[in-house]
Design an enzyme around this catalytic site. Structure first.
Site, PDB file in Angstrom:
ATOM      1  N   GLU A  92      41.327  40.744  38.929  1.00 45.76           N
ATOM      2  CA  GLU A  92      42.358  40.660  39.982  1.00 45.76           C
ATOM      3  C   GLU A  92      41.844  41.249  41.299  1.00 45.76           C
ATOM      4  O   GLU A  92      42.021  40.650  42.349  1.00 45.76           O
ATOM      5  CB  GLU A  92      43.605  41.413  39.494  1.00 45.76           C
ATOM      6  CG  GLU A  92      44.732  41.518  40.485  1.00 45.76           C
ATOM      7  CD  GLU A  92      45.484  40.203  40.678  1.00 45.76           C
ATOM      8  OE1 GLU A  92      45.359  39.305  39.831  1.00 45.76           O
ATOM      9  OE2 GLU A  92      46.164  40.087  41.712  1.00 45.76           O
ATOM     10  N   TYR A 140      29.551  37.117  44.984  1.00 44.10           N
ATOM     11  CA  TYR A 140      29.783  36.516  43.658  1.00 44.10           C
ATOM     12  C   TYR A 140      28.741  35.443  43.346  1.00 44.10           C
ATOM     13  O   TYR A 140      28.202  35.389  42.232  1.00 44.10           O
ATOM     14  CB  TYR A 140      31.186  35.897  43.571  1.00 44.10           C
ATOM     15  CG  TYR A 140      32.304  36.874  43.830  1.00 44.10           C
ATOM     16  CD1 TYR A 140      32.338  38.114  43.197  1.00 44.10           C
ATOM     17  CD2 TYR A 140      33.335  36.575  44.713  1.00 44.10           C
ATOM     18  CE1 TYR A 140      33.354  39.025  43.434  1.00 44.10           C
ATOM     19  CE2 TYR A 140      34.355  37.474  44.957  1.00 44.10           C
ATOM     20  CZ  TYR A 140      34.355  38.697  44.323  1.00 44.10           C
ATOM     21  OH  TYR A 140      35.361  39.591  44.568  1.00 44.10           O
TER      22      TYR A 140
END
Ligand SMILES: CC(C)(COP(=O)(O)OP(=O)(O)OC[C@H]1O[C@@H](n2cnc3c(N)ncnc32)[C@H](O)[C@@H]1OP(=O)(O)O)[C@@H](O)C(=O)NCCC(=O)NCCS
Length: 170
Positions: A92, A140
């Protein structure tokens, strides 16, 4: 770089986590959407059936800023389920305080999330990122994540509280 410990959060960390949730939301220019309280974080993360899990990054007390905390980053995740691949983890939030970025702390947090995911038999871990947050996307991608919007065209939807109420009234 100071030695950093990535550990599971305890209930006593919720004050620091709450502060960092607000800092992340401010960074994301969505601070007005933060409605949660430290009390709710305690209840929801540390009761009998936790709704989430949280890792915190802790530096030694001698490395902290005057008045600063030893907790300088966090990663909050929970388990989800895919009808295609079974057990999944959803990350999250991931956040490292500005002064401590670029020192490998964020990498350690996502590495730990991947370790937990694999230990629990998950086939994927997923996350969402705002479309302007290029540095996070690069972070990422550099670590092997795939941009699903580009690769598969997925878009993100949400029913807000009022929309849910309307739905049940229908
Ligand atoms: C994204 C974030 C968690 C990475 O944590 P970190 O501790 O800086 O990560 P690391 O030191 O392990 O790695 C830094 C890498 O991210 C890049 N990076 C991204 N944002 C950065 C920033 N604001 N400062 C320094 N490095 C940053 C670095 O260039 C480095 O690149 P590399 O892939 O070539 O190694 C952290 O920068 C952060 O909290 N950013 C703001 C909040 C945010 O965007 N959260 C993600 C929301 S989806």
């Amino acid at each position: 770089m100071a030695a950093v410990l990535i550990r599971e959060a305890t209930e006593g960390d919720c004050g620091d986590i709450m502060k960092m949730i607000r800092e992340l939301a401010e960074f994301e220019k969505l601070l007005d959407q933060v409605k949660i309280s430290e009390g709710a974080l305690k209840t929801d993360g540390f009761g009998e059936n936790p709704f989430y899990h949280c890792l915190v990054a802790e530096i030694p007390p001698e490395s902290r800023e005057p008045q600063g905390s030893t907790v300088v980053g966090y990663g909050l995740y929970y388990f989800t389920y895919s009808t295609w691949t079974g057990r999944n983890v959803y990350l999250e939030d991931i956040y490292v305080m500005p002064k401590y970025r670029g020192q490998g702390i964020g990498s350690k947090i996502i590495k730990k999330v991947a370790e937990v995911a694999l230990e629990k038999g998950c086939s994927q871990f997923r996350l969402a990122v705002l479309d302007w947050n290029e540095s996070a996307m690069d972070f990422y991608k550099a670590r092997g994540a795939k941009d699903l919007t580009v690769a598969e065209g997925w878009r993100f939807f949400r029913f807000d509280n009022e929309a849910m109420r309307e739905l049940v009234r229908m």
